[in-house]
Design an enzyme around this catalytic site. Structure first.
Site, short mmCIF file in Angstrom:
data_model
loop_
_atom_site.label_atom_id
_atom_site.label_comp_id
_atom_site.label_asym_id
_atom_site.label_seq_id
_atom_site.Cartn_x
_atom_site.Cartn_y
_atom_site.Cartn_z
N HIS A 182 1.00 -1.14 0.13
CA HIS A 182 -0.05 -0.20 0.01
C HIS A 182 0.84 1.13 -0.24
CE1 HIS A 182 0.61 0.76 4.40
NE2 HIS A 182 0.45 -0.48 4.37
N ASP B 148 0.02 4.36 1.21
CA ASP B 148 0.01 5.21 2.51
C ASP B 148 0.87 4.80 3.64
OD1 ASP B 148 -1.97 3.33 2.61
OD2 ASP B 148 -3.03 4.45 4.02
N ASP C 288 6.51 0.91 6.74
CA ASP C 288 4.97 0.28 6.75
C ASP C 288 4.36 1.51 5.78
OD1 ASP C 288 2.66 -0.73 6.88
OD2 ASP C 288 2.36 -0.32 8.93
N GLU D 145 -4.95 2.22 2.99
CA GLU D 145 -4.88 0.92 3.55
C GLU D 145 -4.98 1.33 5.32
OE1 GLU D 145 -2.91 -2.47 6.10
OE2 GLU D 145 -2.56 -0.37 5.88
N GLU D 146 -4.29 2.42 5.66
CA GLU D 146 -4.10 2.58 7.12
C GLU D 146 -5.25 3.19 7.83
OE1 GLU D 146 -1.83 1.33 8.64
OE2 GLU D 146 0.05 1.65 7.47
N ASP E 34 3.47 -6.64 3.13
CA ASP E 34 3.15 -5.66 4.34
C ASP E 34 3.46 -6.23 5.75
OD1 ASP E 34 2.29 -3.35 5.52
OD2 ASP E 34 0.19 -3.98 5.35
N HIS F 242 3.82 2.58 13.14
CA HIS F 242 3.07 3.63 13.60
C HIS F 242 3.35 4.71 14.56
CE1 HIS F 242 -0.61 1.15 11.62
NE2 HIS F 242 0.26 1.13 11.03
#
Length: 509
Positions: free
Chosen positions: A75, A77, A114, A147-148, A171, A483
């Protein structure tokens, strides 16, 4: 910089190019355009859909014309988290890459490994095929958006957007581990009605405006890190305010503003509020907050040893709220406070709301089955907005914990809206793709990979629900603390992923 495999250097160089392009969730347009231009420059067929998902088709190398097409998926983002004192603007500033021995990190920000590292690996693999440096079947590089914040890019894929029925999702965040299943998810948005009361705390009133905060928390990915039982900044602040109000007297402390967390899938690593406090109780409040900090550090000595509680008088109530990398400046009201009823209901919701692990799997040792993350709180003009994010690998239990969240909210008179969730990815331990991957990995490194199901949400669940007869597996290099501003990628693991991929590609001849 440490000595690296030549392909690791190429992948990191590509990753740094990607990190020059802002790509917070729902704002991937520039990266999508860059990818389409990259494909054009390499004479690859490429297309986008209405959501800006990108598909790049890479022809097979000689001898692989009759091999099945393989989809390499990641992904675009990233979760945009930063330290509280960072001036980084995710809407325009490039992500700075800092090399420290075997690790690559950001400069006080999440680095976007990520899942930017997946894009870099896919692009370098395609370039290497052109140069004759690697053999591979027909490839489809599938790069999704958003995705996030709910896997909406994958959810919006048209059934015929890609053709391959072998999908390698890049991922995952522990090299040497193959993921065969993941949790489903559901976000809930809570709207608590906000009533105001007039209150004079100007000069001569005997009251002052104070900022009170819980900071220095570890935070982290609400799927990957939830089992570590890290402190939730929102709930710490609610505990502190509720206890402080009882200590100094309800008439001597009133709430003006409450804010915490940044995105739904990160454990809140801070929260702050503005309060009106009687000057006669300032020293008492400071001593109480200091003592509470000691207590909290004792409670979270292992997971969050640097918890910092602050109480400081301010002249102007200015707050900067971060959400998905976007900074919003707000000025808190100067002549009003929350009504007593609203304040009590807010503390009730925040302290009563479930957060953390609810159940571990009965069948897979060590797997968190069901959890939720009390993720964000925002003060509006007419309501306080709260987000809770639930996960479970058992869809009936996902519904159960979502119902608990709704029940707590409704008891306080709040309105609840549930976003469209995403399905769990059920593992297939007899998958032919798994057998081929295990053989390639053990043949490359002389040891078996680990096979796991994870509590994080992966796009495989969504894609699998849309495409029949598709085989999927997820893997990737080692990434720690995704994150969060502490996010970092282990550089030697990139080489291992590359060498494994190289041998896996050869096995399809």
């Amino acid at each position: 910089m440490i000595f690296m495999h030549p392909k690791t250097l190429e992948i990191l160089k590509m990753f740094e190019e990607i990190n020059k392009i802002p790509r917070r969730s729902k704002n991937e347009e520039k990266l999508a355009l860059w990818l389409m231009e990259w494909a054009k420059n390499h004479n690859f067929e490429a297309k986008t859909d209405a959501l800006n998902n990108v598909l790049i088709k890479v022809p097979p190398t000689p001898g692989y014309e009759n091999s099945p097409a393989i989809v390499l998926q990641g992904h675009m983002d990233m979760v945009c988290e930063k330290c509280r004192d960072s001036g980084h603007d995710f809407s325009k500033d490039p992500i700075i890459c800092i090399y420290e021995g075997d690790w690559l990190r950001g400069d006080g920000t999440s680095i976007g490994a990520d899942n930017g590292i997946a894009l870099a690996i896919g692009l370098v693999l395609a370039e290497s095929g052109i140069k004759g440096e690697i053999e591979h079947p027909p490839l489809e590089l599938l790069f999704t958006v958003d995705e996030e914040t709910g896997l909406t890019g994958a959810s919006g894929l048209e059934e015929d957007f890609f053709e391959g029925r072998i999908l390698l999702n890049l991922d995952s965040e522990d090299e040497g581990i193959f993921i065969l299943g993941c949790a489903g998810g559901q976000n809930s948005r809570i709207f608590l009605p906000l009533q105001w009361e007039s209150f004079d705390y100007g000069k001569g009133s005997g009251f002052g405006l104070f900022r009170i905060s819980a900071e220095g928390l570890e935070g982290g990915h609400s799927g990957v890190e939830i089992h570590r039982q890290r402190a939730n900044g929102i709930q710490l602040l609610a505990r502190m305010l509720s206890a402080l109000k009882e200590k100094v007297g309800k008439e001597n402390l009133r709430l003006v503003f409450f804010s915490g967390g940044s995105v739904h899938n990160a454990i809140p690593n801070y929260a702050e509020a503005f309060i009106v406090l009687s000057r006669n109780n300032e020293k008492q409040a400071e001593d109480f907050v200091s003592g509470l900090q000691k207590s909290f550090r004792g409670e979270y000595a292992v997971s969050d040893p640097e918890i910092t509680l602050q109480l400081k008088e301010v002249e102007n109530g200015i707050i900067f709220e971060a959400s998905g990398g976007k900074i919003t400046r707000k000025e808190v009201p100067s002549d009003r406070v929350f009504s007593v009823e609203t304040e009590e209901k807010l503390y009730g919701v925040l302290l009563g709301m479930p957060h953390g692990v609810h159940r571990v799997s009965d069948t897979i040792p060590g797997l968190v089955e069901t959890s939720n993350n009390l993720a964000t709180v925002r003060t509006g003009e007419k309501e306080v907005r709260i987000v809770s994010s639930q996960r479970s690998s058992v869809m009936s239990r996902l519904a159960e914990v979502t119902e608990k969240v709704e029940t707590v909210a409704k008891l306080a008179g709040a309105r609840v809206e549930h976003e469209c969730g995403y399905p769990a990815w059920e593992p297939d331990l007899q998958s032919g793709l798994l057998m081929k991957c295990r053989h390639a990995y053990s043949g490359t490194f002389g040891k078996e990979p680990e096979i796991k199901v994870v509590h994080a949400g992966l796009e495989c669940g969504v894609i699998g629900s849309k495409c029949e007869c598709i085989e999927m597996i997820s893997f990737g290099p080692t990434i720690k603390d995704p994150h969060s501003p502490a996010e970092r990628v282990y550089i030697p693991s990139i080489e291992k992923v590359w060498v494994f991929l190289e041998n896996l590609m050869k096995s399809y001849r």
